[in-house]
Design a protein around this motif. Structure first.
Motif, PDB file in Angstrom:
ATOM      1  N   ARG A  55      40.545  -0.841  74.649  1.00 52.06           N
ATOM      2  CA  ARG A  55      40.250  -1.557  75.932  1.00 52.06           C
ATOM      3  C   ARG A  55      40.013  -0.680  76.971  1.00 52.06           C
ATOM      4  O   ARG A  55      39.140  -0.879  77.777  1.00 52.06           O
ATOM      5  CB  ARG A  55      41.495  -2.467  76.314  1.00 52.06           C
ATOM      6  N   GLU A  56      40.977   0.468  77.012  1.00 46.85           N
ATOM      7  CA  GLU A  56      40.768   1.440  77.922  1.00 46.85           C
ATOM      8  C   GLU A  56      39.448   2.328  78.168  1.00 46.85           C
ATOM      9  O   GLU A  56      38.979   2.473  79.165  1.00 46.85           O
ATOM     10  CB  GLU A  56      42.012   2.243  77.836  1.00 46.85           C
ATOM     11  N   GLU A  57      39.087   2.596  76.862  1.00 49.98           N
ATOM     12  CA  GLU A  57      37.627   3.327  77.104  1.00 49.98           C
ATOM     13  C   GLU A  57      36.647   2.565  77.372  1.00 49.98           C
ATOM     14  O   GLU A  57      35.643   2.754  78.198  1.00 49.98           O
ATOM     15  CB  GLU A  57      37.349   4.097  75.733  1.00 49.98           C
ATOM     16  N   ILE A  58      36.700   1.264  77.054  1.00 49.16           N
ATOM     17  CA  ILE A  58      35.584   0.081  77.523  1.00 49.16           C
ATOM     18  C   ILE A  58      35.638  -0.092  79.112  1.00 49.16           C
ATOM     19  O   ILE A  58      34.711   0.030  79.856  1.00 49.16           O
ATOM     20  CB  ILE A  58      35.542  -1.047  76.762  1.00 49.16           C
ATOM     21  N   LEU A  59      37.127  -0.476  79.592  1.00 48.33           N
ATOM     22  CA  LEU A  59      37.197  -0.581  81.039  1.00 48.33           C
ATOM     23  C   LEU A  59      36.890   0.764  81.788  1.00 48.33           C
ATOM     24  O   LEU A  59      36.483   0.548  83.026  1.00 48.33           O
ATOM     25  CB  LEU A  59      38.555  -1.069  81.229  1.00 48.33           C
ATOM     26  N   ARG A  60      37.141   1.892  81.233  1.00 44.80           N
ATOM     27  CA  ARG A  60      36.693   3.190  81.896  1.00 44.80           C
ATOM     28  C   ARG A  60      35.350   3.248  82.170  1.00 44.80           C
ATOM     29  O   ARG A  60      34.609   4.149  82.714  1.00 44.80           O
ATOM     30  CB  ARG A  60      37.562   4.226  81.421  1.00 44.80           C
ATOM     31  N   GLU A  61      34.662   2.750  81.168  1.00 44.76           N
ATOM     32  CA  GLU A  61      33.089   2.715  81.204  1.00 44.76           C
ATOM     33  C   GLU A  61      32.718   3.984  80.706  1.00 44.76           C
ATOM     34  O   GLU A  61      31.745   4.845  81.066  1.00 44.76           O
ATOM     35  CB  GLU A  61      32.512   2.389  82.365  1.00 44.76           C
ATOM     36  N   ASP A  62      33.574   4.728  79.775  1.00 48.70           N
ATOM     37  CA  ASP A  62      33.401   6.165  79.219  1.00 48.70           C
ATOM     38  C   ASP A  62      31.855   6.338  78.640  1.00 48.70           C
ATOM     39  O   ASP A  62      31.330   7.410  78.675  1.00 48.70           O
ATOM     40  CB  ASP A  62      34.331   6.615  78.164  1.00 48.70           C
ATOM     41  N   HIS A  63      31.336   5.305  78.151  1.00 48.84           N
ATOM     42  CA  HIS A  63      30.307   5.149  77.164  1.00 48.84           C
ATOM     43  C   HIS A  63      28.960   4.560  77.798  1.00 48.84           C
ATOM     44  O   HIS A  63      27.994   4.829  77.057  1.00 48.84           O
ATOM     45  CB  HIS A  63      30.316   4.723  75.900  1.00 48.84           C
ATOM     46  N   VAL A  64      29.155   4.079  78.888  1.00 50.16           N
ATOM     47  CA  VAL A  64      28.004   3.569  79.625  1.00 50.16           C
ATOM     48  C   VAL A  64      26.767   4.811  79.995  1.00 50.16           C
ATOM     49  O   VAL A  64      27.281   5.728  80.995  1.00 50.16           O
ATOM     50  CB  VAL A  64      28.549   2.591  80.874  1.00 50.16           C
ATOM     51  N   VAL A  65      25.686   4.563  79.702  1.00 50.59           N
ATOM     52  CA  VAL A  65      24.606   5.312  79.966  1.00 50.59           C
ATOM     53  C   VAL A  65      23.809   5.094  81.106  1.00 50.59           C
ATOM     54  O   VAL A  65      23.908   3.797  81.555  1.00 50.59           O
ATOM     55  CB  VAL A  65      23.842   5.754  78.592  1.00 50.59           C
ATOM     56  N   PRO A  66      23.159   5.897  81.942  1.00 46.20           N
ATOM     57  CA  PRO A  66      22.808   5.948  83.102  1.00 46.20           C
ATOM     58  C   PRO A  66      21.539   4.695  83.126  1.00 46.20           C
ATOM     59  O   PRO A  66      21.627   3.762  83.992  1.00 46.20           O
ATOM     60  CB  PRO A  66      21.918   7.189  83.509  1.00 46.20           C
ATOM     61  N   GLY A  67      20.906   4.689  82.091  1.00 47.40           N
ATOM     62  CA  GLY A  67      19.697   3.713  82.079  1.00 47.40           C
ATOM     63  C   GLY A  67      20.400   2.339  82.041  1.00 47.40           C
ATOM     64  O   GLY A  67      19.701   1.280  82.478  1.00 47.40           O
ATOM     65  N   VAL A  68      21.491   2.078  81.193  1.00 46.57           N
ATOM     66  CA  VAL A  68      22.011   0.607  81.123  1.00 46.57           C
ATOM     67  C   VAL A  68      22.730   0.472  82.560  1.00 46.57           C
ATOM     68  O   VAL A  68      22.477  -0.703  83.194  1.00 46.57           O
ATOM     69  CB  VAL A  68      23.220   0.876  80.028  1.00 46.57           C
ATOM     70  N   ARG A  69      23.251   1.364  83.137  1.00 47.97           N
ATOM     71  CA  ARG A  69      23.927   1.100  84.643  1.00 47.97           C
ATOM     72  C   ARG A  69      22.675   0.690  85.559  1.00 47.97           C
ATOM     73  O   ARG A  69      22.816  -0.179  86.285  1.00 47.97           O
ATOM     74  CB  ARG A  69      24.592   2.481  85.177  1.00 47.97           C
TER      75      ARG A  69
END
Ligand code: AHQ
Length: 242
Positions: A116-130
């Motif tokens: 949950r923590e890594e998802i909530l921190r958005e560790d893996h969110v890439v620029p194109g998605v953002r």
């Protein structure tokens, strides 16, 4: 497609049936069910890392949906319209009784092996998605409310995709804990209810050829938002060379 001719170049508006078909044509041509990443998913070809990357990045989309809907809500001109639209926010953010879709998405994340923590921190969110998701929220904040409503009509096509996806994930990705699929199950009833409402509003409030064209263009924009998300995820999590 029902002719590439623009609605706005016509003298008279489309009938409700013609406009409905024109909107569905956008999905037939541009909805993200045809994206190579989804095609690979449905062929069972995605690795654990690619599934995890997809879930972690789609979290950014899911958390942004109620923000987008709150932007639309703030632009709606009547109590009746707000009463109908507010349900979308509750579906995702939850209530004191229901945990909501964002919480269910976090459970999907745990089911594919993320924390949950890594998802909530958005560790893996890439620029194109953002950037594509932020463009969707900006669209909802700045466009006339009926165009933002029209952009949500990608949900005309999501129940079919999501029901196929659930079957595929259960059958071809047995390592995923199926308790994580609750989110998708809930969308099978929420999405048709939402798209019925959005389509009724678009057919009611888009009367002139120009208004109808802007609704079609809004839906195409949203298809591009969804497609761009998968482009960015596919680039960040490429298929393993066989
Ligand atoms: O889970 C999805 C969701 O909550 C929404 C809200 C809606 C909107 O208002 O734009 N669109 C949408 C979608 C969801 N899931 C996508 C998927 O492929 O799982 C599909 C997407 C959509 O079709 O717009």
């Amino acid at each position: 497609m029902l002719g590439q001719s623009k609605v706005a170049s016509r003298e008279k508006p489309l009938t409700k049936g013609e406009l409905t078909e024109r909107l569905k044509d956008v999905g037939r041509s541009f909805y993200h069910d045809k994206h190579p990443f989804h095609i690979a998913m449905h062929q069972g070809k995605l690795t654990r890392e690619q599934i995890q990357g997809w879930v972690a990045n789609r979290y950014y989309y899911q958390k942004s949906v109620p923000i987008k809907d709150a932007a639309i809500l703030s632009n709606l001109p009547s109590r009746e319209l707000r009463r109908e639209w507010i349900q979308r926010i509750l579906d995702h953010d939850g209530t004191h009784e229901e945990k909501g879709g964002i919480e269910a998405w976090l459970r999907l994340g745990e089911a594919v092996g993320l924390t949950r923590e890594e998802i909530l921190r958005e560790d893996h969110v890439v620029p194109g998605v953002r950037f594509s998701v932020d463009a969707y929220v900006h669209f909802a904040r700045t466009k006339p409310w009926i165009e933002a409503v029209a952009s949500s009509l990608t949900e005309l096509f999501s129940p079919d995709l999501i029901s196929k996806r659930m079957k595929v994930l259960e059958r071809l990705y047995p390592w995923i804990d199926s308790r994580g699929f609750e989110y998708f199950q809930n969308r099978l009833t929420q999405a048709p209810r939402d798209s019925d409402c959005a389509l009724r509003l678009v057919l009611t409030y888009c009367q002139s050829p120009e208004e109808q064209q802007r609704a079609v263009d809004a839906l195409k924009f949203k298809c591009d938002v969804l497609w761009a998300q998968l482009d960015a995820i596919e680039k960040a999590y490429p298929a393993k060379i066989e």
